[in-house]
Design a protein around this motif. Structure first.
Motif, PDB file in Angstrom:
ATOM      1  N   ASP A   1      68.496  29.817 -24.261  1.00 16.58           N
ATOM      2  CA  ASP A   1      69.807  29.883 -23.606  1.00 16.58           C
ATOM      3  C   ASP A   1      69.984  28.734 -22.615  1.00 16.58           C
ATOM      4  OD1 ASP A   1      70.367  32.153 -25.037  1.00 16.58           O
ATOM      5  OD2 ASP A   1      69.913  33.541 -23.408  1.00 16.58           O
ATOM      6  N   GLU A   2      68.896  28.378 -21.969  1.00 20.19           N
ATOM      7  CA  GLU A   2      68.924  27.278 -21.006  1.00 20.19           C
ATOM      8  C   GLU A   2      69.220  25.950 -21.692  1.00 20.19           C
ATOM      9  OE1 GLU A   2      65.393  25.259 -18.451  1.00 20.19           O
ATOM     10  OE2 GLU A   2      65.593  27.444 -18.256  1.00 20.19           O
ATOM     11  N   TYR A   3      68.603  25.724 -22.846  1.00 19.65           N
ATOM     12  CA  TYR A   3      68.814  24.469 -23.563  1.00 19.65           C
ATOM     13  C   TYR A   3      70.213  24.406 -24.160  1.00 19.65           C
ATOM     14  CZ  TYR A   3      63.769  24.111 -23.004  1.00 19.65           C
ATOM     15  OH  TYR A   3      62.511  24.057 -22.482  1.00 19.65           O
ATOM     16  N   VAL A   4      70.727  25.532 -24.624  1.00 16.02           N
ATOM     17  CA  VAL A   4      72.116  25.573 -25.098  1.00 16.02           C
ATOM     18  C   VAL A   4      73.060  25.174 -23.964  1.00 16.02           C
ATOM     19  CG1 VAL A   4      73.973  27.121 -25.828  1.00 16.02           C
ATOM     20  CG2 VAL A   4      71.740  27.254 -26.943  1.00 16.02           C
ATOM     21  N   LYS A   5      72.809  25.710 -22.802  1.00 14.92           N
ATOM     22  CA  LYS A   5      73.646  25.403 -21.642  1.00 14.92           C
ATOM     23  C   LYS A   5      73.574  23.915 -21.294  1.00 14.92           C
ATOM     24  CE  LYS A   5      74.327  26.833 -16.815  1.00 14.92           C
ATOM     25  NZ  LYS A   5      73.822  27.729 -15.725  1.00 14.92           N
ATOM     26  N   LEU A   6      72.383  23.348 -21.351  1.00 15.36           N
ATOM     27  CA  LEU A   6      72.212  21.934 -21.018  1.00 15.36           C
ATOM     28  C   LEU A   6      72.911  21.032 -22.038  1.00 15.36           C
ATOM     29  CD1 LEU A   6      68.485  22.025 -19.883  1.00 15.36           C
ATOM     30  CD2 LEU A   6      70.409  21.253 -18.472  1.00 15.36           C
ATOM     31  N   TYR A   7      72.765  21.364 -23.324  1.00 18.31           N
ATOM     32  CA  TYR A   7      73.428  20.559 -24.350  1.00 18.31           C
ATOM     33  C   TYR A   7      74.946  20.683 -24.248  1.00 18.31           C
ATOM     34  CZ  TYR A   7      69.520  18.757 -27.110  1.00 18.31           C
ATOM     35  OH  TYR A   7      68.427  18.050 -27.545  1.00 18.31           O
ATOM     36  N   ASP A   8      75.417  21.882 -23.972  1.00 17.40           N
ATOM     37  CA  ASP A   8      76.862  22.079 -23.808  1.00 17.40           C
ATOM     38  C   ASP A   8      77.365  21.260 -22.629  1.00 17.40           C
ATOM     39  OD1 ASP A   8      79.400  23.391 -24.377  1.00 17.40           O
ATOM     40  OD2 ASP A   8      79.066  24.524 -22.541  1.00 17.40           O
ATOM     41  N   TYR A   9      76.607  21.249 -21.562  1.00 16.54           N
ATOM     42  CA  TYR A   9      76.962  20.458 -20.378  1.00 16.54           C
ATOM     43  C   TYR A   9      76.998  18.966 -20.727  1.00 16.54           C
ATOM     44  CZ  TYR A   9      76.402  18.311 -15.734  1.00 16.54           C
ATOM     45  OH  TYR A   9      76.548  17.540 -14.610  1.00 16.54           O
ATOM     46  N   ALA A  10      76.007  18.509 -21.490  1.00 14.69           N
ATOM     47  CA  ALA A  10      75.965  17.095 -21.890  1.00 14.69           C
ATOM     48  C   ALA A  10      77.187  16.723 -22.715  1.00 14.69           C
ATOM     49  CB  ALA A  10      74.684  16.811 -22.671  1.00 14.69           C
ATOM     50  N   ARG A  11      77.523  17.556 -23.684  1.00 17.85           N
ATOM     51  CA  ARG A  11      78.680  17.249 -24.537  1.00 17.85           C
ATOM     52  C   ARG A  11      79.967  17.249 -23.722  1.00 17.85           C
ATOM     53  NH1 ARG A  11      77.871  17.569 -30.146  1.00 17.85           N
ATOM     54  NH2 ARG A  11      79.973  16.702 -30.191  1.00 17.85           N
ATOM     55  N   GLN A  12      80.092  18.179 -22.779  1.00 15.02           N
ATOM     56  CA  GLN A  12      81.288  18.214 -21.934  1.00 15.02           C
ATOM     57  C   GLN A  12      81.415  16.963 -21.079  1.00 15.02           C
ATOM     58  OE1 GLN A  12      81.874  21.801 -19.635  1.00 15.02           O
ATOM     59  NE2 GLN A  12      81.145  23.109 -21.285  1.00 15.02           N
ATOM     60  N   ARG A  13      80.273  16.359 -20.729  1.00 14.88           N
ATOM     61  CA  ARG A  13      80.293  15.143 -19.921  1.00 14.88           C
ATOM     62  C   ARG A  13      80.370  13.885 -20.777  1.00 14.88           C
ATOM     63  NH1 ARG A  13      78.771  15.705 -14.639  1.00 14.88           N
ATOM     64  NH2 ARG A  13      79.863  13.714 -14.494  1.00 14.88           N
ATOM     65  N   GLY A  14      80.536  14.046 -22.081  1.00  4.83           N
ATOM     66  CA  GLY A  14      80.698  12.900 -22.965  1.00  4.83           C
ATOM     67  C   GLY A  14      79.413  12.205 -23.341  1.00  4.83           C
ATOM     68  N   VAL A  15      78.275  12.888 -23.215  1.00  3.87           N
ATOM     69  CA  VAL A  15      76.976  12.293 -23.537  1.00  3.87           C
ATOM     70  C   VAL A  15      76.620  12.589 -24.989  1.00  3.87           C
ATOM     71  CG1 VAL A  15      74.509  12.289 -22.988  1.00  3.87           C
ATOM     72  CG2 VAL A  15      76.208  12.519 -21.149  1.00  3.87           C
ATOM     73  N   ASN A  16      76.180  11.587 -25.725  1.00  9.33           N
ATOM     74  CA  ASN A  16      75.703  11.788 -27.089  1.00  9.33           C
ATOM     75  C   ASN A  16      74.423  12.611 -27.079  1.00  9.33           C
ATOM     76  OD1 ASN A  16      77.750  10.095 -28.226  1.00  9.33           O
ATOM     77  ND2 ASN A  16      76.528   8.302 -27.665  1.00  9.33           N
ATOM     78  N   THR A  17      74.180  13.330 -28.189  1.00 10.22           N
ATOM     79  CA  THR A  17      73.046  14.245 -28.211  1.00 10.22           C
ATOM     80  C   THR A  17      72.241  14.141 -29.498  1.00 10.22           C
ATOM     81  OG1 THR A  17      74.453  15.995 -29.120  1.00 10.22           O
ATOM     82  CG2 THR A  17      74.155  15.964 -26.721  1.00 10.22           C
ATOM     83  N   THR A  18      70.937  14.232 -29.346  1.00  8.38           N
ATOM     84  CA  THR A  18      70.017  14.452 -30.442  1.00  8.38           C
ATOM     85  C   THR A  18      68.964  15.416 -29.916  1.00  8.38           C
ATOM     86  OG1 THR A  18      68.558  13.403 -32.080  1.00  8.38           O
ATOM     87  CG2 THR A  18      68.593  12.446 -29.872  1.00  8.38           C
ATOM     88  N   GLY A  19      68.056  15.866 -30.770  1.00  5.58           N
ATOM     89  CA  GLY A  19      67.050  16.805 -30.294  1.00  5.58           C
ATOM     90  C   GLY A  19      65.956  17.020 -31.313  1.00  5.58           C
TER      91      GLY A  19
END
Length: 354
Positions: free
Chosen positions: A180-198
């Motif tokens: 749940d913590e990692y979901v929250k962090l990734y959601d936060y990253a996407r909301q801030r316009g940060v690209n994501t991989t994992g």
């Protein structure tokens, strides 16, 4: 000349054995005093491990010497080798900045220091003599608390000129209790316009479909085509790309034979899911990107056309590649502009004759 893009390479595992050995000889001889000579060190450093966790322990040895003072040394040699020996035009280098800060400092002091680390790596990568574009991916880590991982995302937001994305590392078997913590962090990253991989679906213990909607690319992801092929249409629809690192799976005991990757490539191509072929830890493997290409080709795991498609996909999914074309095409336009004129003339003459 073909030029390549590398989307998945770790700073900690990118130092080739000879460079690391020389550094230890000159600066940290205590770390190699139990090795009779270089070949013994190379064998220890590059040999396969039984598990991913055992393999990841090697990173700690390198992380401990990649400090503010030494990072320019390591980054320069990494960039030089990537251009001269691998023909890389583009490189995304990933690491956890917190783990390059002094461990005697408090957590808050180390978080403040992370910005300096990003600046040092960014400036060290600006090498005029080697025309290679490099951008950083900052790794959140399963061993770090939420506050540090959140600060890593904020760091990516604050340094768009050096940082192109965030990642989650530390062994995908260790995510479950904090999912749940990692979901929250990734959601936060996407909301801030940060690209994501994992790092996800690398091992059989790393299946977390809950994280997939937040990822633009998937670090490894080989277990999806191997054991969860029903997810492939979803990946294709979302335009997600797998970062497949062939040698890694033999070094970590994840796969017994490289031939097992044929299923990965065949199912992904059939489903329309892009794959970028990467090295992951070129130093730990003592393997360079062109060798990964050659190995897959010579063992008939992929065709030459599939290799070209994977190379194209790497540039297409690169987070910080600024051009619409691959570099070879750009060079061709510069070096042989008359070829296009000749082609236009030939086409015009053919249409006239017709």
């Amino acid at each position: 000349m073909a030029l390549y893009a590398e989307l998945h390479r770790h700073l900690g595992g990118s130092v080739v054995p000879r460079v690391l050995w020389r550094y230890f000889q000159r600066n940290r001889s205590n770390l190699i005093e139990h090795f009779p000579g270089y070949l013994d060190f190379e064998d220890f450093y590059t040999r396969p491990r039984n598990t991913l966790d055992e393999y990841l322990e090697l990173h700690t040895m390198v992380e401990s010497v990649q400090t503010e003072a030494t990072l320019p040394y390591f980054v320069y040699r990494l960039m030089r080798g990537a251009y001269v020996f691998e023909n890389l035009a583009y490189l995304e280098l990933r690491y956890t900045p917190y783990l390059r800060t002094p461990d005697h400092l408090s957590q808050s002091e180390r978080i403040e220091k992370m910005s300096e680390i990003v600046d040092i790596v960014g400036k060290a990568s600006q090498i005029g003599e080697y025309p290679i574009e490099m951008s950083q991916i900052l790794c959140m880590h399963s061993r770090l608390p939420y506050e540090v991982n959140r600060a890593i995302v904020d760091l990516a937001v604050a340094h768009p000129h050096y940082v192109c994305a965030v990642d989650l590392a530390g062994g995908d078997a260790h995510y479950r209790d904090r999912l749940d913590e990692y979901v929250k962090l990734y959601d936060y990253a996407r909301q801030r316009g940060v690209n994501t991989t994992g790092h996800l679906y690398e091992t059989e213990e790393g299946a977390y479909p809950e994280l997939l909607p937040y990822l633009m690319r998937i670090g490894h992801g080989i277990q999806i085509p191997l054991h969860y092929p029903e997810l492939l249409p979803q990946l294709a629809e979302q335009g997600q790309c797998l970062e497949v690192c062939p040698t890694t799976y033999l070094k970590t005991g994840t796969l017994d034979d490289l031939q097992q990757l044929k299923v990965v490539f065949d199912r992904c191509f059939e489903a329309g899911v892009d794959i970028a072929i990467c090295t992951d830890n070129a130093g730990l493997h003592n393997v360079r990107l062109p060798f990964e290409y050659e190995s897959l080709l010579t063992q008939d795991i992929i065709s030459f056309q599939q290799l070209q498609a994977c190379q194209d996909a790497a540039f297409r999914h690169a987070f910080a590649w600024k051009y619409e074309q691959r570099p070879e095409r750009i060079l061709s336009d510069i070096l042989r502009p008359e070829a296009d004129d000749d082609l236009d003339l030939m086409v015009g003459e053919t249409s006239t004759v017709g």
